[in-house]
Write an enzyme that holds these catalytic residues in place. Structure first.
Site, PDB file in Angstrom:
ATOM      1  N   ASP A  63      50.494 135.449  23.761  1.00  0.00           N
ATOM      2  CA  ASP A  63      49.814 136.730  23.947  1.00  0.00           C
ATOM      3  C   ASP A  63      49.104 136.740  25.309  1.00  0.00           C
ATOM      4  O   ASP A  63      48.502 135.745  25.726  1.00  0.00           O
ATOM      5  CB  ASP A  63      48.810 136.952  22.813  1.00  0.00           C
ATOM      6  CG  ASP A  63      48.320 138.386  22.750  1.00  0.00           C
ATOM      7  OD1 ASP A  63      48.715 139.105  21.817  1.00  0.00           O
ATOM      8  OD2 ASP A  63      47.538 138.793  23.638  1.00  0.00           O
ATOM      9  N   HIS A  67      55.508 143.262  15.885  1.00  0.00           N
ATOM     10  CA  HIS A  67      55.159 141.896  16.289  1.00  0.00           C
ATOM     11  C   HIS A  67      54.225 141.291  15.267  1.00  0.00           C
ATOM     12  O   HIS A  67      53.380 141.975  14.698  1.00  0.00           O
ATOM     13  CB  HIS A  67      54.528 141.865  17.685  1.00  0.00           C
ATOM     14  CG  HIS A  67      53.399 142.828  17.880  1.00  0.00           C
ATOM     15  ND1 HIS A  67      53.605 144.178  18.078  1.00  0.00           N
ATOM     16  CD2 HIS A  67      52.051 142.645  17.890  1.00  0.00           C
ATOM     17  CE1 HIS A  67      52.444 144.777  18.215  1.00  0.00           C
ATOM     18  NE2 HIS A  67      51.473 143.867  18.092  1.00  0.00           N
ATOM     19  N   GLY A 109      45.441 149.452  14.255  1.00  0.00           N
ATOM     20  CA  GLY A 109      45.119 148.733  15.486  1.00  0.00           C
ATOM     21  C   GLY A 109      46.333 148.321  16.294  1.00  0.00           C
ATOM     22  O   GLY A 109      46.236 147.458  17.177  1.00  0.00           O
ATOM     23  N   HIS A 118      51.364 138.438  14.976  1.00  0.00           N
ATOM     24  CA  HIS A 118      50.473 137.539  15.702  1.00  0.00           C
ATOM     25  C   HIS A 118      50.380 136.226  14.920  1.00  0.00           C
ATOM     26  O   HIS A 118      50.164 136.244  13.698  1.00  0.00           O
ATOM     27  CB  HIS A 118      49.050 138.114  15.769  1.00  0.00           C
ATOM     28  CG  HIS A 118      48.915 139.420  16.489  1.00  0.00           C
ATOM     29  ND1 HIS A 118      48.376 139.515  17.761  1.00  0.00           N
ATOM     30  CD2 HIS A 118      49.221 140.688  16.126  1.00  0.00           C
ATOM     31  CE1 HIS A 118      48.346 140.785  18.137  1.00  0.00           C
ATOM     32  NE2 HIS A 118      48.852 141.516  17.162  1.00  0.00           N
ATOM     33  N   CYS A 145      60.496 145.055  24.488  1.00  0.00           N
ATOM     34  CA  CYS A 145      61.938 145.056  24.779  1.00  0.00           C
ATOM     35  C   CYS A 145      62.175 144.432  26.155  1.00  0.00           C
ATOM     36  O   CYS A 145      63.151 143.685  26.347  1.00  0.00           O
ATOM     37  CB  CYS A 145      62.517 146.466  24.719  1.00  0.00           C
ATOM     38  SG  CYS A 145      62.763 147.093  23.036  1.00  0.00           S
ATOM     39  N   CYS A 195      59.619 150.154  26.628  1.00  0.00           N
ATOM     40  CA  CYS A 195      58.930 149.282  25.660  1.00  0.00           C
ATOM     41  C   CYS A 195      58.687 147.922  26.299  1.00  0.00           C
ATOM     42  O   CYS A 195      59.632 147.240  26.711  1.00  0.00           O
ATOM     43  CB  CYS A 195      59.768 149.145  24.387  1.00  0.00           C
ATOM     44  SG  CYS A 195      59.133 147.903  23.252  1.00  0.00           S
ATOM     45  N   HIS A 244      56.246 148.006  19.137  1.00  0.00           N
ATOM     46  CA  HIS A 244      57.430 147.181  18.843  1.00  0.00           C
ATOM     47  C   HIS A 244      56.907 146.119  17.886  1.00  0.00           C
ATOM     48  O   HIS A 244      55.981 145.374  18.239  1.00  0.00           O
ATOM     49  CB  HIS A 244      57.967 146.571  20.152  1.00  0.00           C
ATOM     50  CG  HIS A 244      59.190 145.703  20.008  1.00  0.00           C
ATOM     51  ND1 HIS A 244      60.308 145.860  20.813  1.00  0.00           N
ATOM     52  CD2 HIS A 244      59.469 144.666  19.189  1.00  0.00           C
ATOM     53  CE1 HIS A 244      61.226 144.957  20.483  1.00  0.00           C
ATOM     54  NE2 HIS A 244      60.730 144.205  19.509  1.00  0.00           N
TER      55      HIS A 244
HETATM   56  P1  DGP Z   1      48.589 144.909  18.743  1.00  0.00           P
HETATM   57  O1  DGP Z   1      47.176 145.353  18.970  1.00  0.00           O
HETATM   58  O2  DGP Z   1      48.798 144.317  17.378  1.00  0.00           O
HETATM   59  O3  DGP Z   1      49.618 145.988  19.056  1.00  0.00           O
HETATM   60  O4  DGP Z   1      48.816 143.704  19.724  1.00  0.00           O
HETATM   61  C1  DGP Z   1      49.463 143.814  20.951  1.00  0.00           C
HETATM   62  C2  DGP Z   1      49.274 142.505  21.659  1.00  0.00           C
HETATM   63  O5  DGP Z   1      50.204 142.453  22.729  1.00  0.00           O
HETATM   64  C3  DGP Z   1      47.891 142.296  22.272  1.00  0.00           C
HETATM   65  O6  DGP Z   1      47.265 141.172  21.648  1.00  0.00           O
HETATM   66  C4  DGP Z   1      48.151 142.010  23.743  1.00  0.00           C
HETATM   67  C5  DGP Z   1      49.636 141.736  23.788  1.00  0.00           C
HETATM   68  N1  DGP Z   1      50.305 142.213  24.977  1.00  0.00           N
HETATM   69  C6  DGP Z   1      50.288 143.489  25.472  1.00  0.00           C
HETATM   70  N2  DGP Z   1      51.042 143.554  26.584  1.00  0.00           N
HETATM   71  C7  DGP Z   1      51.557 142.305  26.775  1.00  0.00           C
HETATM   72  C8  DGP Z   1      52.422 141.756  27.762  1.00  0.00           C
HETATM   73  O7  DGP Z   1      52.901 142.425  28.689  1.00  0.00           O
HETATM   74  N3  DGP Z   1      52.712 140.422  27.644  1.00  0.00           N
HETATM   75  C9  DGP Z   1      52.216 139.654  26.617  1.00  0.00           C
HETATM   76  N4  DGP Z   1      52.568 138.366  26.600  1.00  0.00           N
HETATM   77  N5  DGP Z   1      51.411 140.156  25.671  1.00  0.00           N
HETATM   78  C10 DGP Z   1      51.084 141.459  25.751  1.00  0.00           C
END
Ligand code: DGP
Length: 112
Positions: free
Chosen positions: A29, A98, A91, A100, A6, A3, A96
């Protein structure tokens, strides 16, 4: 379990952290969709808001309690959006939980 979030929580995957407490972490992000775009995640692995239960309610409460202070520290107090995507149709790409935090610009009224 493999993950990404994680890994960010543990520090094995680098991130730009803006907040951390006993139960949650906030970091920028990777693909920002607004001038301010931060993700707030529980330290405990919870797949999505669909998994909320009495056992992890405190982890969710910690996130919601932290959000106003995080928004304030990022300069968007009083005008920002909080979104959590759930499952494929919602979407969600990282499984995990989160939240936004988006702000720093006048956001569209559209949500989809
Ligand atoms: P969602 O589509 O709601 O599952 O958003 C996942 C978000 O996670 C997306 O906006 C990009 C962000 N994201 C994915 N991988 C990483 C990462 O390795 N580091 C960071 N900081 N953000 C990430």
């Amino acid at each position: 379990m493999d993950c990404i979030f994680c890994g960010i929580v543990s520090g094995s995957i680098p991130s730009s952290k803006v907040y951390e407490d006993e139960l949650c972490v906030a970091f920028r992000d990777l693909n920002p969709q607004a001038p301010v775009h931060v993700l707030v995640v529980p330290k405990k692995h919870i797949a999505s808001l669909d998994e909320v239960s009495a056992e992890n309610a405190a982890d969710i409460a910690a996130i919601l309690t932290a959000i106003p202070g995080i928004a304030s520290s990022l300069g968007v107090a009083g005008g920002y959006r909080v979104i959590t995507n759930i499952g494929e149709n919602g979407g969600q790409t990282v499984k995990h939980l989160h939240f936004h935090i988006l702000g720093g610009v006048k956001l569209s009224e559209r949500l989809n």
